[in-house]
Design a protein around this motif. Structure first.
Motif, PDB file in Angstrom:
ATOM      1  N   PHE A   4       0.821  -1.215   0.000  1.00 48.22           N
ATOM      2  CA  PHE A   4       0.000   0.000   0.000  1.00 48.22           C
ATOM      3  C   PHE A   4       0.856   1.266   0.000  1.00 48.22           C
ATOM      4  O   PHE A   4       0.452   2.276  -0.572  1.00 48.22           O
ATOM      5  CB  PHE A   4      -0.986  -0.015   1.169  1.00 48.22           C
ATOM      6  N   ALA A   5       2.028   1.218   0.611  1.00 48.38           N
ATOM      7  CA  ALA A   5       2.915   2.387   0.645  1.00 48.38           C
ATOM      8  C   ALA A   5       3.311   2.807  -0.767  1.00 48.38           C
ATOM      9  O   ALA A   5       3.282   4.000  -1.090  1.00 48.38           O
ATOM     10  CB  ALA A   5       4.157   2.092   1.474  1.00 48.38           C
ATOM     11  N   VAL A   6       3.660   1.842  -1.603  1.00 52.12           N
ATOM     12  CA  VAL A   6       4.111   2.188  -2.952  1.00 52.12           C
ATOM     13  C   VAL A   6       2.972   2.685  -3.833  1.00 52.12           C
ATOM     14  O   VAL A   6       3.219   3.296  -4.870  1.00 52.12           O
ATOM     15  CB  VAL A   6       4.881   1.029  -3.638  1.00 52.12           C
ATOM     16  N   GLN A   7       1.741   2.457  -3.393  1.00 55.95           N
ATOM     17  CA  GLN A   7       0.578   2.994  -4.116  1.00 55.95           C
ATOM     18  C   GLN A   7       0.167   4.369  -3.587  1.00 55.95           C
ATOM     19  O   GLN A   7      -0.741   4.985  -4.144  1.00 55.95           O
ATOM     20  CB  GLN A   7      -0.621   2.060  -3.965  1.00 55.95           C
ATOM     21  N   GLY A   8       0.812   4.800  -2.510  1.00 55.39           N
ATOM     22  CA  GLY A   8       0.438   6.073  -1.910  1.00 55.39           C
ATOM     23  C   GLY A   8      -0.816   5.999  -1.059  1.00 55.39           C
ATOM     24  O   GLY A   8      -1.414   7.025  -0.744  1.00 55.39           O
ATOM     25  N   LEU A   9      -1.215   4.802  -0.675  1.00 57.83           N
ATOM     26  CA  LEU A   9      -2.391   4.616   0.189  1.00 57.83           C
ATOM     27  C   LEU A   9      -1.903   4.550   1.641  1.00 57.83           C
ATOM     28  O   LEU A   9      -1.823   3.482   2.260  1.00 57.83           O
ATOM     29  CB  LEU A   9      -3.170   3.367  -0.224  1.00 57.83           C
ATOM     30  N   ASP A  10      -1.563   5.729   2.163  1.00 56.18           N
ATOM     31  CA  ASP A  10      -0.896   5.841   3.458  1.00 56.18           C
ATOM     32  C   ASP A  10      -1.716   5.286   4.617  1.00 56.18           C
ATOM     33  O   ASP A  10      -1.155   4.696   5.544  1.00 56.18           O
ATOM     34  CB  ASP A  10      -0.527   7.295   3.745  1.00 56.18           C
ATOM     35  N   ASP A  11      -3.028   5.472   4.587  1.00 57.60           N
ATOM     36  CA  ASP A  11      -3.850   4.965   5.686  1.00 57.60           C
ATOM     37  C   ASP A  11      -3.825   3.439   5.741  1.00 57.60           C
ATOM     38  O   ASP A  11      -3.776   2.852   6.829  1.00 57.60           O
ATOM     39  CB  ASP A  11      -5.295   5.459   5.576  1.00 57.60           C
ATOM     40  N   LEU A  12      -3.850   2.794   4.588  1.00 59.39           N
ATOM     41  CA  LEU A  12      -3.791   1.331   4.577  1.00 59.39           C
ATOM     42  C   LEU A  12      -2.387   0.839   4.928  1.00 59.39           C
ATOM     43  O   LEU A  12      -2.232  -0.195   5.580  1.00 59.39           O
ATOM     44  CB  LEU A  12      -4.263   0.784   3.231  1.00 59.39           C
ATOM     45  N   GLU A  13      -1.372   1.594   4.535  1.00 60.50           N
ATOM     46  CA  GLU A  13      -0.012   1.273   4.980  1.00 60.50           C
ATOM     47  C   GLU A  13       0.050   1.314   6.504  1.00 60.50           C
ATOM     48  O   GLU A  13       0.543   0.369   7.145  1.00 60.50           O
ATOM     49  CB  GLU A  13       0.994   2.262   4.392  1.00 60.50           C
ATOM     50  N   THR A  14      -0.461   2.381   7.093  1.00 60.84           N
ATOM     51  CA  THR A  14      -0.441   2.531   8.553  1.00 60.84           C
ATOM     52  C   THR A  14      -1.246   1.432   9.229  1.00 60.84           C
ATOM     53  O   THR A  14      -0.826   0.864  10.246  1.00 60.84           O
ATOM     54  CB  THR A  14      -0.982   3.920   8.955  1.00 60.84           C
ATOM     55  N   TYR A  15      -2.401   1.122   8.669  1.00 60.36           N
ATOM     56  CA  TYR A  15      -3.240   0.048   9.221  1.00 60.36           C
ATOM     57  C   TYR A  15      -2.452  -1.258   9.290  1.00 60.36           C
ATOM     58  O   TYR A  15      -2.434  -1.932  10.329  1.00 60.36           O
ATOM     59  CB  TYR A  15      -4.503  -0.119   8.370  1.00 60.36           C
ATOM     60  N   TYR A  16      -1.795  -1.615   8.202  1.00 62.68           N
ATOM     61  CA  TYR A  16      -1.063  -2.880   8.199  1.00 62.68           C
ATOM     62  C   TYR A  16       0.200  -2.820   9.070  1.00 62.68           C
ATOM     63  O   TYR A  16       0.588  -3.827   9.665  1.00 62.68           O
ATOM     64  CB  TYR A  16      -0.759  -3.348   6.771  1.00 62.68           C
ATOM     65  N   ILE A  17       0.818  -1.680   9.207  1.00 64.83           N
ATOM     66  CA  ILE A  17       1.947  -1.550  10.135  1.00 64.83           C
ATOM     67  C   ILE A  17       1.460  -1.807  11.561  1.00 64.83           C
ATOM     68  O   ILE A  17       2.107  -2.525  12.340  1.00 64.83           O
ATOM     69  CB  ILE A  17       2.618  -0.158  10.014  1.00 64.83           C
ATOM     70  N   GLU A  18       0.318  -1.228  11.898  1.00 70.75           N
ATOM     71  CA  GLU A  18      -0.217  -1.421  13.247  1.00 70.75           C
ATOM     72  C   GLU A  18      -0.649  -2.863  13.481  1.00 70.75           C
ATOM     73  O   GLU A  18      -0.445  -3.414  14.571  1.00 70.75           O
ATOM     74  CB  GLU A  18      -1.354  -0.435  13.519  1.00 70.75           C
ATOM     75  N   ARG A  19      -1.217  -3.493  12.470  1.00 69.83           N
ATOM     76  CA  ARG A  19      -1.553  -4.922  12.601  1.00 69.83           C
ATOM     77  C   ARG A  19      -0.282  -5.750  12.797  1.00 69.83           C
ATOM     78  O   ARG A  19      -0.255  -6.684  13.602  1.00 69.83           O
ATOM     79  CB  ARG A  19      -2.304  -5.422  11.360  1.00 69.83           C
ATOM     80  N   ALA A  20       0.769  -5.389  12.073  1.00 69.94           N
ATOM     81  CA  ALA A  20       2.042  -6.099  12.217  1.00 69.94           C
ATOM     82  C   ALA A  20       2.590  -5.963  13.636  1.00 69.94           C
ATOM     83  O   ALA A  20       3.099  -6.934  14.217  1.00 69.94           O
ATOM     84  CB  ALA A  20       3.052  -5.569  11.197  1.00 69.94           C
ATOM     85  N   GLU A  21       2.477  -4.781  14.196  1.00 72.09           N
ATOM     86  CA  GLU A  21       2.974  -4.561  15.561  1.00 72.09           C
ATOM     87  C   GLU A  21       2.192  -5.386  16.579  1.00 72.09           C
ATOM     88  O   GLU A  21       2.753  -5.828  17.585  1.00 72.09           O
ATOM     89  CB  GLU A  21       2.948  -3.077  15.914  1.00 72.09           C
ATOM     90  N   GLU A  22       0.913  -5.602  16.327  1.00 74.26           N
ATOM     91  CA  GLU A  22       0.129  -6.473  17.209  1.00 74.26           C
ATOM     92  C   GLU A  22       0.682  -7.899  17.189  1.00 74.26           C
ATOM     93  O   GLU A  22       0.700  -8.572  18.223  1.00 74.26           O
ATOM     94  CB  GLU A  22      -1.339  -6.486  16.794  1.00 74.26           C
ATOM     95  N   GLU A  23       1.115  -8.350  16.031  1.00 67.36           N
ATOM     96  CA  GLU A  23       1.674  -9.698  15.933  1.00 67.36           C
ATOM     97  C   GLU A  23       2.975  -9.810  16.741  1.00 67.36           C
ATOM     98  O   GLU A  23       3.226 -10.834  17.371  1.00 67.36           O
ATOM     99  CB  GLU A  23       1.905 -10.085  14.469  1.00 67.36           C
ATOM    100  N   ILE A  24       3.763  -8.747  16.731  1.00 66.17           N
ATOM    101  CA  ILE A  24       4.978  -8.726  17.558  1.00 66.17           C
ATOM    102  C   ILE A  24       4.596  -8.813  19.037  1.00 66.17           C
ATOM    103  O   ILE A  24       5.232  -9.524  19.822  1.00 66.17           O
ATOM    104  CB  ILE A  24       5.810  -7.442  17.286  1.00 66.17           C
ATOM    105  N   GLU A  25       3.542  -8.102  19.405  1.00 68.03           N
ATOM    106  CA  GLU A  25       3.082  -8.150  20.797  1.00 68.03           C
ATOM    107  C   GLU A  25       2.623  -9.557  21.174  1.00 68.03           C
ATOM    108  O   GLU A  25       2.956 -10.057  22.251  1.00 68.03           O
ATOM    109  CB  GLU A  25       1.948  -7.153  21.009  1.00 68.03           C
ATOM    110  N   HIS A  26       1.905 -10.239  20.307  1.00 64.74           N
ATOM    111  CA  HIS A  26       1.442 -11.607  20.586  1.00 64.74           C
ATOM    112  C   HIS A  26       2.646 -12.530  20.764  1.00 64.74           C
ATOM    113  O   HIS A  26       2.655 -13.380  21.657  1.00 64.74           O
ATOM    114  CB  HIS A  26       0.557 -12.133  19.455  1.00 64.74           C
ATOM    115  N   HIS A  27       3.628 -12.363  19.924  1.00 63.93           N
ATOM    116  CA  HIS A  27       4.851 -13.152  20.034  1.00 63.93           C
ATOM    117  C   HIS A  27       5.505 -12.917  21.398  1.00 63.93           C
ATOM    118  O   HIS A  27       5.946 -13.850  22.061  1.00 63.93           O
ATOM    119  CB  HIS A  27       5.767 -12.799  18.843  1.00 63.93           C
ATOM    120  N   ARG A  28       5.539 -11.654  21.829  1.00 58.95           N
ATOM    121  CA  ARG A  28       6.134 -11.337  23.148  1.00 58.95           C
ATOM    122  C   ARG A  28       5.360 -11.993  24.282  1.00 58.95           C
ATOM    123  O   ARG A  28       5.949 -12.447  25.257  1.00 58.95           O
ATOM    124  CB  ARG A  28       6.170  -9.829  23.363  1.00 58.95           C
TER     125      ARG A  28
END
Length: 183
Positions: free
Chosen positions: A45-69
């Motif tokens: 999404f970042a390379v398409q300039g869809l910043d909100d969807l980029e941010t959404y998926y970054i935040e979802r990714a961070e949740e996965e790191i938290e689950h791993h922790r």
């Protein structure tokens, strides 16, 4: 009632039963893979300039790191000795914007099934402490993960809305739900 000496001796080493511990270690790898997958979607999404969807998926990714922790902390707390698992590389084809949401829901359903397997293992091994922790932590969280993935797939499927608006709607709702969860 007499408790088996074998059970007492095994619990001196670790508070988590063997098969359940093995599955939890495997789950570490799965959660880290999910992180990498969602970062891949963020890049898409970042390379398409869809910043909100980029941010959404970054935040979802961070949740996965938290689950791993959470899992790592639980294993450490329970004195489980293990080798940190490897993580498979992300090798997905993204057909279009909608496909990321379909793949996200499918990945969360898969994750739910893996967590249910761990819960069943704890139950079968009479590891009630881990069983209760799994119910209160991973099962509850995974229920939410599946729910939001299904919800945002429905938003992404709307034909009468452009992707900038979809991104704004998804990110706004996601952030609001995160704030509700933290209060």
């Amino acid at each position: 009632m007499k408790v088996s000496k074998k059970i007492i001796e095994s619990r001196r080493e670790s508070a988590i039963a063997d098969q359940t511990a093995k599955l939890l270690v495997e789950q570490i790898s799965h959660e880290l893979y999910n992180h990498s997958l969602y970062r891949t979607f963020a890049n898409y999404f970042a390379v398409q300039g869809l910043d909100d969807l980029e941010t959404y998926y970054i935040e979802r990714a961070e949740e996965e790191i938290e689950h791993h922790r959470w899992i790592v902390d639980r294993l450490n707390y329970s004195h489980v000795k293990y080798k940190y698992p490897s993580v498979d590389p992300v090798d997905v084809e993204i057909k279009d914007n909608l496909d990321t949401f379909i793949q996200t829901l499918d990945k969360e359903i898969e994750t739910t099934e893996l967590i249910y397997n761990i819960v069943n293992s704890a139950k079968n091994e009479n590891d009630w402490e881990t069983f209760n922790w799994l119910q209160a932590t991973l099962v509850d969280e995974q229920t939410e993960e599946e729910h939001i993935s299904r919800k945002y797939l429905r938003v992404a499927e709307q034909d009468d809305v452009d992707w900038l608006t979809k991104g704004d709607n998804i990110l706004s709702d996601y952030k609001a739900s995160q704030e509700d969860d933290s209060s």
